[in-house]
Scaffold this motif. Structure first.
Motif, mmCIF file in Angstrom:
data_model
loop_
_atom_site.group_PDB
_atom_site.id
_atom_site.type_symbol
_atom_site.label_atom_id
_atom_site.label_comp_id
_atom_site.label_asym_id
_atom_site.label_seq_id
_atom_site.Cartn_x
_atom_site.Cartn_y
_atom_site.Cartn_z
ATOM 1 N N TRP A 285 45.590 54.396 43.517
ATOM 2 C CA TRP A 285 44.483 53.858 43.070
ATOM 3 C C TRP A 285 44.318 54.160 44.386
ATOM 4 N N GLY A 286 43.020 53.020 45.624
ATOM 5 C CA GLY A 286 43.053 53.501 46.811
ATOM 6 C C GLY A 286 44.540 52.997 47.837
ATOM 7 N N ASP A 287 44.851 53.051 47.345
ATOM 8 C CA ASP A 287 46.172 52.346 48.261
ATOM 9 C C ASP A 287 46.795 53.806 49.351
ATOM 10 N N ILE A 288 47.284 54.974 48.900
ATOM 11 C CA ILE A 288 48.090 55.901 49.637
ATOM 12 C C ILE A 288 47.352 56.162 50.760
ATOM 13 N N GLY A 289 45.544 56.109 50.437
ATOM 14 C CA GLY A 289 44.686 56.443 51.856
ATOM 15 C C GLY A 289 45.409 55.726 53.047
ATOM 16 N N THR A 290 44.834 54.518 52.508
ATOM 17 C CA THR A 290 45.990 53.554 53.851
ATOM 18 C C THR A 290 47.046 53.583 53.929
ATOM 19 N N LEU A 291 47.930 53.130 53.277
ATOM 20 C CA LEU A 291 49.344 53.478 53.330
ATOM 21 C C LEU A 291 49.366 54.949 53.996
ATOM 22 N N ALA A 292 48.796 56.091 53.756
ATOM 23 C CA ALA A 292 49.177 57.413 54.908
ATOM 24 C C ALA A 292 48.904 57.648 56.459
ATOM 25 N N ILE A 293 48.462 56.081 56.713
ATOM 26 C CA ILE A 293 47.865 55.230 58.293
ATOM 27 C C ILE A 293 48.440 55.282 58.809
ATOM 28 N N ASP A 294 49.555 54.357 57.696
ATOM 29 C CA ASP A 294 50.084 53.240 58.947
ATOM 30 C C ASP A 294 51.616 53.616 59.667
ATOM 31 N N PRO A 295 51.676 54.308 60.482
ATOM 32 C CA PRO A 295 52.955 54.717 60.779
ATOM 33 C C PRO A 295 54.244 53.849 60.705
ATOM 34 N N LYS A 296 54.389 52.060 60.178
ATOM 35 C CA LYS A 296 55.197 51.746 59.599
ATOM 36 C C LYS A 296 55.930 52.515 57.994
ATOM 37 N N SER A 297 55.253 53.423 57.760
ATOM 38 C CA SER A 297 55.848 53.876 56.347
ATOM 39 C C SER A 297 54.981 55.605 55.815
ATOM 40 N N SER A 298 54.382 55.759 57.223
ATOM 41 C CA SER A 298 53.446 57.210 56.681
ATOM 42 C C SER A 298 54.385 58.428 57.442
ATOM 43 N N LYS A 299 54.909 59.482 57.026
ATOM 44 C CA LYS A 299 55.308 60.551 57.439
ATOM 45 C C LYS A 299 53.747 61.920 57.558
ATOM 46 N N VAL A 300 52.992 61.679 56.232
ATOM 47 C CA VAL A 300 51.836 62.267 56.384
ATOM 48 C C VAL A 300 50.382 62.458 56.789
ATOM 49 N N LYS A 301 50.899 61.160 57.783
ATOM 50 C CA LYS A 301 49.933 61.285 58.827
ATOM 51 C C LYS A 301 48.353 62.461 58.495
ATOM 52 N N VAL A 404 37.753 55.011 61.420
ATOM 53 C CA VAL A 404 38.389 56.080 62.858
ATOM 54 C C VAL A 404 38.795 55.157 63.531
ATOM 55 N N LYS A 405 38.380 53.861 63.389
ATOM 56 C CA LYS A 405 38.690 52.949 64.191
ATOM 57 C C LYS A 405 40.544 52.492 63.748
ATOM 58 N N ALA A 406 40.505 52.390 62.403
ATOM 59 C CA ALA A 406 41.927 51.993 61.747
ATOM 60 C C ALA A 406 43.033 53.051 62.009
ATOM 61 N N GLY A 407 42.637 54.234 62.284
ATOM 62 C CA GLY A 407 43.134 55.430 62.273
ATOM 63 C C GLY A 407 43.470 56.751 62.073
ATOM 64 N N MET A 408 42.247 56.686 60.780
ATOM 65 C CA MET A 408 42.089 57.984 60.091
ATOM 66 C C MET A 408 41.489 59.352 61.047
ATOM 67 N N SER A 409 41.111 60.334 60.963
ATOM 68 C CA SER A 409 40.874 61.418 61.452
ATOM 69 C C SER A 409 39.513 61.348 61.274
ATOM 70 N N ALA A 410 38.686 61.957 61.444
ATOM 71 C CA ALA A 410 36.999 61.145 61.095
ATOM 72 C C ALA A 410 37.347 62.958 59.925
ATOM 73 N N SER A 411 37.858 63.598 59.748
ATOM 74 C CA SER A 411 38.209 64.504 58.942
ATOM 75 C C SER A 411 38.664 63.866 56.963
ATOM 76 N N ALA A 412 39.798 62.801 57.933
ATOM 77 C CA ALA A 412 40.907 63.118 56.432
ATOM 78 C C ALA A 412 39.313 61.538 56.329
ATOM 79 N N ALA A 413 39.119 60.468 56.580
ATOM 80 C CA ALA A 413 37.995 59.823 56.767
ATOM 81 C C ALA A 413 36.702 60.600 55.458
ATOM 82 N N LYS A 414 36.583 61.134 56.103
ATOM 83 C CA LYS A 414 35.530 61.772 55.065
ATOM 84 C C LYS A 414 35.809 62.310 53.868
ATOM 85 N N ASN A 415 36.940 63.044 53.612
ATOM 86 C CA ASN A 415 37.293 63.188 52.989
ATOM 87 C C ASN A 415 37.600 62.062 52.024
ATOM 88 N N TYR A 416 38.569 61.266 52.411
ATOM 89 C CA TYR A 416 38.632 59.768 51.340
ATOM 90 C C TYR A 416 37.512 59.056 50.691
#
Lengths: 495, 386, 329
Positions: A285-301, A404-416
């Motif tokens: 579902w959509g969770d990986i998108g937001t989980l990926a930018i969470d520094p507590k969980s992600s190594k693939v921001k 972007v404010k939440a931490g995603m790069s512009a291109s990642a946000a556009k893709n997501y």
């Protein structure tokens, strides 16, 4: 004795005066004195935004919001028993629309069609058509307010695909090719071989949705109303034909490129595996998108891409049971010759109101749910990973700022957001099964058969037969006509 | 046994003495002592178990259905049971039967022979013959059926259903827990410094809620995230997953169960070992018996009654296993680790109330049969009355 | 014992101690881990493999303050109360079964059960419970006076004990739905009282079994001489029997407390939010994102600490108390 009597009377008088004086002289807020008990599951996902915005709502309207949580696996039962046994401790519920039919049929949920129509602040038309017309409705009436958009997409490692010179998969055969290319490579730089594809295949978990994400594109091509589970005229299951066999073959084959214990991975494992960089592809579902930018969980921001659920160039011909190539007749909604069928698994967490609650409480509950869904609140909440809310409003994936404010790069946000937009705008979105006691079809029959197939205890042919027989037996037990009627109602099909 | 006379003597050599009101009340209260001691417990148990049992029977004979306006309970007779034994749930419940081979026939024949001998000997020996023989016959039939089911589903080509899986958990679990607990208790009973530390530490697994233990084992057994992951990789087992094989998964469930419940055996057996009269042991030592002999000839008979009781208690509890298979594998792969309680629980969760009650009742029959058989055949002999 | 024997003993005992303690150590360290530490592969030693974080502890104690405190208090209250009640009712019942002779007539018992069943059915069908109980009681008394005389066959102590102990055989999953319906009708759902009553009933058989076995060990002469001196049965029980059975009581209490403290299935059915107990909160950490191991670990730790402390305190009694009676058969 007389002295005592006078003392008591005096005390009573003081009490009465005191309570009268205690009433506020200022004009009360709209829902002063009303308490709304909202039942959902133990978070922080879904519960956290409700708990956070409760006090805001109280300040605005005076209604006290009490968020009660129970374990996720028991939420369905708790809601049902609360209403069936007429305990009615809760005025509002936040649950998944897939369960809605079991609550609507006995008449436990409040019909909120009129309230919604008269609610300008809610901006109902901003909500994506699928969630408006299918998810929140049953037999043409609205029962829930969407708070979250749940549908599955495929996630991929942008860096790894770029390195291998591959494009994001458009069909399920592409998916297998990409998975094969990434399998056994070191995807996260820890020196260990990683996996091409990680899918939550654990029994009694999410596997029965994952398999349908694959199967949907083979079984449904003429729009949501065509349905993907049963034949619309006879309620015969669509699980015993060449198309479903092909889908099952693909689902089994993904295991070749997965972790050795994939059969014991539930969505927590596949998600965490993906965001720690161990998987090249995953369905979620959509969770990986937001989980990926969470520094507590992600190594693939910012190394994560999303794409609409892969489709198929061949689809089911319901008349013959065979696979036919996609053309303008068979696949009117195909893009680039590929029939996509994004699967709105589970439906997207939504709020509903208990019909048996007192009127004022119902009004307050509706106001709270509407408040949660309004753009000012919702568009911020969907960018925060911990809320568990994924985008479901058109306005949410039009602007990149919040993301972007939440931490995603512009291109990642556009893709997501691009992937989400493509999925939400698809007229061929697959609605999850919502007939009465759908859990027996999916969680018992389908899930068990798939688990046995993946464990190599049965063959694909045997699995198909087991699912078909099990579904037919359940339909017969529950009454074929009633089930057919319900199936058509949920798809908005009027005959 | 204190009789009425012990409680009610009036005490005067000249005949009955007229009693004051308080004395009469005290006397009456004394006579009612028996009831007052027992009645509250009996009433509570009746309320909380008889009624629910009866209602459960009714529920296992109905089908639950949500209809406009509420719900309906539709009477379907034995349909739920028939589904389990002969219908669509048969493979789930009983299992997949392997094809009949000479080996299976042979084993079946051996089992039948043993049971026949058992029944006939009972008929010849016991008084009164008829009820006792009837009991033995019933036992033989049921035990024979279960053993036959076990043979046919555990053989290659067959697949055990939830009944046999549960029985497997119980038998293997208890066997390992008992012997492990006995070894540990024997060693901890020795007069070595620091035994108190071991005694306290070994208690710990029993103190943790089973749900917590299940989740702990889940992450410990995880091949990617668990603490043994580096070990697996070093041994070259990184590609092998216990979760994918039926027997691998079952063994992991049993390991969790053994970890959790060996302390129970340990504690009880330790108490029994420490309560042995020292004189017997010393006498045996003086007679020149070695450790091994002392144990088997002196200690073992002493602790047999406790052994029997603790196995009975543990057996009754073990049949209810649910947390470990539920959390570790959700009953998978396929249905390999699903126990009867888990089967009932999953059915209940999907609103199949009738089916859930039917499975629960089957579990009740099974446990009752096992407990009664064990008590009559083993426990009475080793430990006297229950 | 030979030195080699002592060494072997320590090796075996130490080995199993390691097996016991390692998962507990794992829980302890996991409670200080962040999600990425858990997902990325196992890390073992704080400050060496990973930087510990108090995030999970803060979430449980600060963010969720009341939502953690409420289940904790519920667990303590429910477990202690039901254990004390079970101990009280079960000890007297066990003593009664050993020292008094009961001969309830089967007919009377049957009639009582029948009226109870009728009351229960009436309550389920919606009759207010006060009326149903009164009616059933009246029916029973009437039946006893008239039909009761006909059936003379009686059951004895052994049958009663066997019946009580066999209640333990009942799988909770078989009776959970009726109990739910029962409590719903009297309006006790999601209250601590309902859980206390249920746990007491569930643990009663164990107490009866263990204490009866324990009392067998106490010589009857003491009681008989006290009786001759004119002491009432209550006095005998309170002043002579109970003090002599403290080890057995302590051991049984701990056992029953542990069962009630850790029980999950019945609490799951009977509670929603107000009476939620800790095992449920632990299971609830398995949310849609997968088990939240770090929160779970914190909860497990705070759950077992009081029980471990109590176990250490009562440990010396356990060794002496449990099932000494069963030794003699």
């Amino acid at each position: 004795m007389k002295r005592h009597v006078r003392l008591v009377l005096a005390l009573l008088g003081v009490l009465v005066l005191g309570s009268a004086a205690g009433t506020p002289a200022a004009p009360g807020k709209q829902f002063d004195g009303v308490t709304v008990n909202v039942l959902t599951f133990t978070g922080p996902q879904i519960a956290e935004p409700l708990q956070r915005r409760g006090p805001e709502f109280t300040k605005l309207t005076g209604a006290k919001i009490n968020v009660v949580t129970v374990p996720f696996s028991d939420l369905y039962q708790k809601i049902l028993t609360d209403m069936v046994t007429r305990t009615n401790s809760f005025q509002a519920f936040v649950f998944a629309p897939q369960w809605m039919v079991d609550y609507v049929t006995p008449g436990y949920l409040e019909d909120i069609t009129d309230r919604v129509k008269g609610d300008a602040a809610l901006q109902w038309n901003d909500i994506a058509p699928f969630f408006r017309d299918f998810s929140a409705s049953y037999a043409g009436r609205i029962y829930t307010i969407p708070l979250d958009g749940d549908f599955q997409m495929v996630y991929y490692r942008t860096d790894q695909l770029a390195r291998a010179g591959l494009k994001p998969p458009q069909t399920w055969d592409d998916y297998l090719k990409v998975a094969a290319a990434l399998h056994k490579k070191d995807l996260n730089g820890d020196g260990r071989a990683d996996f091409g594809s990680c899918i939550a295949k654990k029994r009694n978990a999410q596997s029965y949705w994952m398999v349908w994400s694959v199967a949907g594109a083979y079984l449904q091509s003429k729009g949501t109303s065509q349905g993907s589970f049963f034949d619309l005229d006879t309620l015969k299951p669509l699980t015993n034909n060449a198309a479903f066999a092909e889908a099952l073959r693909i689902y089994v084959d993904t295991g070749k490129y997965g972790p050795p214990d994939e059969l014991n991975w539930d969505v927590g494992d596949s998600r965490s595996g993906f965001v720690t960089g161990r998987c090249g592809l995953s369905i979620d579902w959509g969770d990986i998108g937001t989980l990926a930018i969470d520094p507590k969980s992600s190594k693939v921001k910012n190394k994560v891409g999303a794409v609409i659920l892969p489709g198929s160039r061949r689809v089911l011909d319901r008349a013959t049971g065979g696979l036919v190539a996609c053309n303008s007749t068979t696949c009117p909604y195909a893009t680039g010759g590929v029939n996509h069928a994004p699967f709105a698994a589970f439906g997207g967490w939504s709020g509903a109101i208990n019909k048996a609650a007192p009127d004022r409480a119902k009004a307050a509950a509706y106001a709270f749910l509407s408040y949660m869904s309004q753009r000012k609140q919702a568009n911020v909440d969907v960018t925060i990973g911990i809320t568990g809310f994924n985008p479901y409003r058109t306005s949410q994936f039009k602007g990149l700022d919040n993301w972007v404010k939440a931490g995603m790069s512009a291109s990642a946000a556009k893709n997501y957001l691009g992937a989400i937009e493509a999925s939400l705008n698809s007229p061929n979105m697959v609605l999850d099964l919502r007939v009465p006691q759908n859990q027996r079809y999916q969680q018992v029959v389908l899930d068990t058969a798939i688990a046995k197939l993946l464990a190599k205890q049965i063959t694909i042919q045997q699995a198909m037969k087991e699912i078909t027989d099990g579904w037919e037996a359940t339909t017969n037990e529950l009454g074929r006509d009633a089930q057919l009627q319900a199936y058509r109602s949920t798809l908005g099909v009027k005959r | 046994m204190l009789t009425e006379r012990d409680l009610g003597g009036t005490g005067s050599p000249n005949g009955p003495v007229p009693l004051s009101l308080p004395q009469t009340l005290t006397r009456w209260a004394g006579r009612q002592a028996g009831s007052l001691f027992l009645l509250p417990a009996v009433l509570l148990l009746m309320l909380m178990s008889i009624f629910p049992l009866l209602l459960s029977v009714y529920l296992s004979l109905v089908r639950f259905q949500l209809v406009p306006g509420g719900f309906k309970l539709i009477f379907v007779g034995l349909a739920n049971y028939r589904k389990l034994v002969a219908g669509i749930e048969r493979e789930h419940f009983l299992g997949l039967l392997a094809d009949l081979t000479p080996l299976i026939w042979g084993m079946g024949g051996a089992v039948t022979a043993v049971l026949l001998v058992f029944v006939i000997r009972g008929a010849a020996r016991m008084r009164p013959a008829v009820p006792r023989t009837a009991g033995r016959l019933v036992f033989a039939v049921i035990a024979g059926a279960l053993t036959w089911l076990a043979i046919r589903t555990l053989a290659p080509g067959g697949r055990p259903g939830t009944v046999i899986t549960t029985i497997l958990y119980v038998f293997v679990g208890i066997a390992v827990q008992y012997w492990l607990g006995l070894i540990l208790a024997y060693l901890a009973a020795q007069q070595i410094p620091g035994r108190r530390f071991f005694r306290v530490v070994y208690l710990l697994p029993m103190m943790i809620t089973p749900v917590g233990i299940a989740y702990t084992f889940r992450i410990m057994a995880d091949l990617g995230k668990g603490p043994f992951a580096p070990l697996w990789r070093a041994v070259g087992l990184a590609e092998v997953s216990w979760a994918g094989h039926a027997w691998g998964a079952r063994i992991v469930v049993m390991i969790g169960d053994i970890w959790q419940w060996t302390p129970f055996m340990f504690i009880v057996l330790l108490a029994a070992l420490e309560a042995q009269p020292q004189e017997l042991l010393e006498a045996a030592m003086m007679d020149g018996a070695g450790r091994w002999q002392t144990f088997w000839k002196v200690t073992w008979p002493q602790i047999l009654p406790v052994t029997s009781t603790v196995i009975l208690i543990r057996m009754i509890e073990a049949f209810k296993i649910i947390d470990l298979p539920n959390v570790l594998t959700n009953g998978g792969p396929g249905t390999a680790t699903e126990s009867l309680t888990l089967h009932a629980f999953i059915a209940w969760r999907t609103l199949d109330i009738g089916g859930s009650a039917a499975v629960a009742y089957s579990l009740l029959f099974l446990v009752t049969f096992m407990a009664l058989s064990y008590i009559s055949l083993v426990h009475r002999r080793l430990a006297g009355a229950v | 014992m030979t030195p080699a024997g002592v060494l072997l003993t320590y090796v075996v005992l130490g080995g199993w101690a390691l097996v016991v303690l390692f998962p507990l150590y794992w829980i302890l360290t996991t409670s200080f881990k962040l999600p990425v530490h858990v997902y990325d592969g196992p890390v073992f030693i704080p400050y060496v493999d990973f930087t510990p974080s108090g995030d999970a502890w803060r979430y449980i104690f600060v963010d969720l303050r009341n939502d953690t405190l409420r289940p904790y208090v519920n667990t303590v209250v429910v477990a202690l109360t039901s254990s004390v009640l079970a101990l009280g009712l079960g000890t007297t019942a066990g003593y009664g079964l050993l020292r008094f002779r009961y001969e309830p007539r089967l007919g009377v018992v049957g009639m009582f059960l029948a009226s109870l069943a009728l009351a229960a059915v009436a309550i389920t069908m919606g009759v207010p419970w006060q009326i149903a109980v009164a009616a059933a009681l009246g029916l029973f008394i009437l039946a006893r006076q008239t039909l009761g005389r006909r059936f003379v066959r009686a059951v004895g102590n052994d049958d009663i004990s066997f019946w009580m102990i066999s209640q333990r055989i009942l799988p909770p999953v078989a009776v959970v739905i009726p109990i739910y319906v029962m409590f719903q009708r009297v309006g006790l759902l999601d209250t601590r009282l309902a859980v206390i009553i249920t746990y007491t009933a569930v643990n009663l058989p164990i107490v009866v079994w263990l204490m009866r076995d324990y009392f067998r060990n106490i010589s009857i002469e003491l009681e008989e001489s006290a009786a001759i001196d004119g002491a009432s049965p209550y006095r005998i029980f309170r002043s002579i029997v109970l003090p002599l059975s403290t080890p057995g009581l302590a051991a049984t209490f701990l056992l029953v407390l542990v069962f009630a403290w850790n029980e999950y299935l019945l609490a799951l059915f009977l509670t929603s939010a107000n009476a939620q107990t800790l095992p449920l909160l632990i299971a609830a950490q398995n949310a849609t994102r997968g088990p939240q191991w770090w929160y779970m670990s914190v909860l497990i730790l705070i759950m077992i600490t009081p029980v471990i402390l109590m176990a250490i305190a009562l440990e010396r009694y356990i060794a002496k108390g449990l099932l000494v009676g069963a030794l003699k058969g």
